[in-house]
Design an enzyme around this catalytic site. Structure first.
Site, PDB file in Angstrom:
ATOM      1  N   ASN A 169      -3.849  78.603  58.736  1.00 14.88           N
ATOM      2  CA  ASN A 169      -3.371  77.294  58.279  1.00 14.88           C
ATOM      3  C   ASN A 169      -3.691  77.034  56.815  1.00 14.88           C
ATOM      4  OD1 ASN A 169      -2.008  76.584  60.531  1.00 14.88           O
ATOM      5  ND2 ASN A 169      -3.663  75.356  61.417  1.00 14.88           N
TER       6      ASN A 169
ATOM      7  N   GLU B 157      -7.294  82.982  66.595  1.00 12.74           N
ATOM      8  CA  GLU B 157      -8.327  83.046  65.555  1.00 12.74           C
ATOM      9  C   GLU B 157      -9.674  82.752  66.217  1.00 12.74           C
ATOM     10  OE1 GLU B 157      -6.386  81.838  61.243  1.00 12.74           O
ATOM     11  OE2 GLU B 157      -6.837  80.230  62.628  1.00 12.74           O
TER      12      GLU B 157
ATOM     13  N   SER C 228      -7.857  73.200  64.695  1.00 14.70           N
ATOM     14  CA  SER C 228      -7.164  74.058  63.733  1.00 14.70           C
ATOM     15  C   SER C 228      -7.646  73.806  62.308  1.00 14.70           C
ATOM     16  CB  SER C 228      -5.654  73.858  63.827  1.00 14.70           C
ATOM     17  OG  SER C 228      -5.335  72.501  63.792  1.00 14.70           O
TER      18      SER C 228
ATOM     19  N   HIS D  43      -9.031  79.373  68.215  1.00 16.33           N
ATOM     20  CA  HIS D  43      -7.836  78.673  67.749  1.00 16.33           C
ATOM     21  C   HIS D  43      -6.584  79.383  68.241  1.00 16.33           C
ATOM     22  CE1 HIS D  43      -5.075  77.413  64.237  1.00 16.33           C
ATOM     23  NE2 HIS D  43      -4.966  76.578  65.242  1.00 16.33           N
TER      24      HIS D  43
END
Ligand code: 3H9
Length: 657
Positions: A467, A429, A396, A417
């Site tokens: 993130n 992702e 991540s 991800h």
């Protein structure tokens, strides 16, 4: 004679203004031709039709032009018999067209529905008046409020279609009679008494969110169905048209339509040479923790056999147990039959040997978030997995290119991800490394569709899209708490804004140690304001898993309880850092500051080329972080603010321009 009118407007036979005019002309011609006694409407291109062209609802939506409503009204006036012969998808205005016919037949593969609510609309071509008359008020309300499609089999059970037929069967029975739904009465459930109507309507209003929290169209839909009960057909129709036309310009509908198109843009990658995607027939997952097991279940759910590798027999047994438990949970909840759970469970194999992955078409690594550990895994995998197979990391935050560098196949390497819980969250992702080939990317997008995920492309940059923004989001929340706003108030304000969960509750759910480790790994980025994380980490207040974090939790409970110790700790930190305390901040200001930080970070991500388009960022936040869909996503909010000439919010230094 039966005349066949075929809806043929690729790709999905959408009923645009222009196309509706063409069909209306064909119907008028059939009406004028005395040899025509019946008309069959069917579709080309594998669809009946996806309904009205959503592009027509742009700001200039003008129902006074030719729309599907005019086609339907012409059919309603006709003395000839109309048959809808459905093969494929019949949605929205197209199903409403079918409802205006005297008979409906569908092939077994067909799917029927009124999904307007998903666009913040209601059916606006008679659907709210005819469907309750055909299948009963309660079933009709349920179907329209959920906006979900039904299979031909279910449609037959409901009475929505008259017959299931084989593809190509358009023959009509000369003895067919007119059966106008407008002449029927709305049916109540068999057991219902006279008082049932107000009860059903009141109950329905209670089951949907308030108007300002994403429920605007749902309440209007219930109003329209109420009109179907209470008013004569023509007046009910007029009410529905008016409600629909009002909703077209409403903020939630504009936001949801933006998301509809943003979602369909995602896989369009500029300047990417065309490439045929590979067919992923088997997959491997390294790591049987929370992420690994969730990913394995995702593959099993999609019918792709998968092998999970853990280093020891003990860990293998634990992973097997976790997966078994997750399937059993689904069975208990009634979401899966025992047989289906068994079948899916059987498609997952377990091993403590990487050799078991040799023939997989794709292997995803989901081990501890540490560069050295991941490099070791991939060096090993590269030697074992067949050439040409794709290797992917579920990291991540780590650098995809650095991980890829230990393999001899950087072209077949990328980040995939997933978001926890991986078998539930829709977001994926896809992280493009500098060498990732066009074919590898095309394969990832195709796979995502098979796995029923919404895939967004991200460049290889710290935290990717979601993130990286999430860190800015939590940093602002922590700053507010240091200024003296209790975390529980901040979370409540964000929930009021529409987030599924407040930032501090998310910290506690994910684990404060997770954030702490990430922040330690990248001190250069000054991620979250670390002093508070340092303190909590030292005190072993790691969140739900230790019973204490930003909140307290009773033994075995996930219910967050406000903890004054945390507020004191924030006050102490503020004193040490010389931050002034003030708690006279309104809920709106809290949301504005936190969402403002999110938007600012989104702008940076676009500037740095990490995300392709503002819409991609919105999709990440809707599907990955619980951003309210009726607000369209952070970047959509920015665009709205820019369009309306809004000025910057007071604090936080954000300018919308
Ligand atoms: C309505 O009918 C209102 C009425 O009640 C009242 C009026 C007065 N319009 O999803 P895909 C395009 S509201 C325009 O990738 P799939 C889509 O953008 C309407 N375009 O394929 C894409 O274009 P591109 C109610 C549409 O096979 C291409 O078709 N109807 C429309 O995964 C392929 O789409 C809906 O809400 C449309 N209505 O899924 C149906 N639909 O290739 C919404 C699709 O340029 N649509 N396109 O990117 C869907 O649910 C899915 O698209 C469908 C196909 C199941 C049809």
């Amino acid at each position: 004679m039966n005349k066949v009118i075929t809806l043929d407007n690729p790709p999905v036979n959408a009923l645009s203004f222009a196309y509706s005019e063409k069909i209306l002309k064909e119907i008028e011609a059939a009406e004028k031709d005395p040899s025509v006694t019946s008309v069959t409407i069917t579709g080309a291109n594998g669809y009946f039709s996806a309904g009205v062209d959503v592009n027509d609802f742009a700001k200039e939506w003008d129902p006074s032009g030719t729309t599907v409503r005019d086609i339907i009204e012409a059919i309603e006036r006709s003395q000839k018999v109309y048959i809808a012969a459905i093969d494929g998808v019949a949605l929205g205005g197209a199903l409403e067209l079918a409802l205006a016919c005297d008979r409906r037949v569908a092939t077994p593969r067909s799917k029927l529905g009124l999904p307007e609510i998903k666009l913040g609309l209601i059916p606006g071509a008679g659907g709210t008046q005819r469907l309750p008359r055909l299948i009963g008020a309660q079933e009709a309300l349920q179907m329209m409020l959920k906006g979900e499609t039904v299979t031909a089999e279910r449609a037959l059970e409901l009475g929505l279609i008259d017959e299931i037929v084989d593809a190509g069967a358009t023959a009509t029975d000369g003895a067919l009679k007119k059966r106008r739904l407008s002449e029927l009465k709305v049916q109540l459930p068999a057991t219902a008494q006279a008082f049932a109507l107000p009860y059903i309507i009141a109950q329905a209003h209670k089951t949907v969110p308030p108007e300002e929290s994403g429920g605007l169209a749902a309440h209007k839909l219930i109003d329209a169905v109420q009109a179907a009960f209470e008013l004569p057909f023509p007046r009910g129709i007029a009410r529905e048209y008016r409600l629909f036309d009002e909703l077209v310009g409403s903020a939630p509908s504009l936001a949801l339509r933006h998301l509809f198109f943003a979602e369909r843009e995602l896989s369009k990658i500029p300047n990417l040479p065309p490439a045929d995607p590979l067919d992923i027939k088997s997959a491997g997952v390294v790591g049987g923790g929370t992420m690994g097991t969730g990913i394995a279940i995702t593959f099993a759910n999609a019918g792709i056999p998968v092998t999970v590798v853990e280093p020891s027999a003990e860990q293998v047994a634990k992973a097997r147990q976790t997966i078994f438990g997750m399937f059993m949970h689904q069975v208990k909840r009634g979401r899966l039959t025992q047989e289906e759970a068994w079948k899916r469970g059987q498609s997952i194999e377990f091993s403590d040997d990487y050799a078991a992955l040799a023939n997989c078409d794709l292997v995803i690594e989901a081990v501890f978030e540490n560069m050295a550990v991941k490099k070791e895994v991939f060096a090993k995998l590269d030697g074992v997995v067949k050439p040409g197979a794709i290797l992917a990391s579920n990291t991540s935050t780590l650098d995809i290119d650095e991980i890829a560098s230990v393999t001899k196949r950087p072209e077949q390497f990328l980040g995939l991800h997933f978001f926890a819980p991986a078998n539930i969250m829709k977001l994926l992702e896809i992280v493009r490394g500098k060498a990732t080939s066009a074919q590898t990317l095309a394969t990832a997008f195709k796979l995502a569709k098979q796995l029923r995920k919404v895939a967004v492309l991200s460049a290889n940059a710290f935290g990717f899209i979601g993130n990286r923004m999430f860190f800015e989001y939590t940093r602002e929340a922590v700053a507010l708490a240091e200024e003296g706003v209790p975390p529980a108030r901040i979370d409540a304000a964000m929930k009021k804004f529409g987030m599924a969960m407040g930032p501090f509750a998310t910290f506690d759910l994910s684990g404060i140690d997770v954030f702490w480790h990430v922040a330690q790994g990248r001190p250069d980025l000054n991620l979250a304001r670390t002093p508070i994380l340092d303190r909590l980490y030292e005190q072993k207040r790691l969140g739900q898993k230790t019973g204490k974090g930003f909140y307290k939790y009773a033994e075995g409970s996930r219910e967050a309880i406000r903890d004054e110790e945390i507020e004191k700790l924030f006050a102490q930190l503020a004193k040490e850092e010389g931050v002034a305390q003030h708690s006279d901040v309104s809920d709106d200001e809290i949301a504005q500051r936190i969402v403002g930080a999110l938007i600012k970070s989104g702008e940076e991500i676009l500037r740095d080329g990490v995300a392709l388009r503002p819409g991609d960022i919105d999709i990440v936040w809707i599907y990955g972080y619980g951003f309210p869909p009726h607000k369209g996503g952070p970047m959509w909010l920015l665009r709205q603010a820019q369009d309306s000439g809004a000025v910057a919010p007071p604090a936080g230094g954000l300018t919308y321009a």
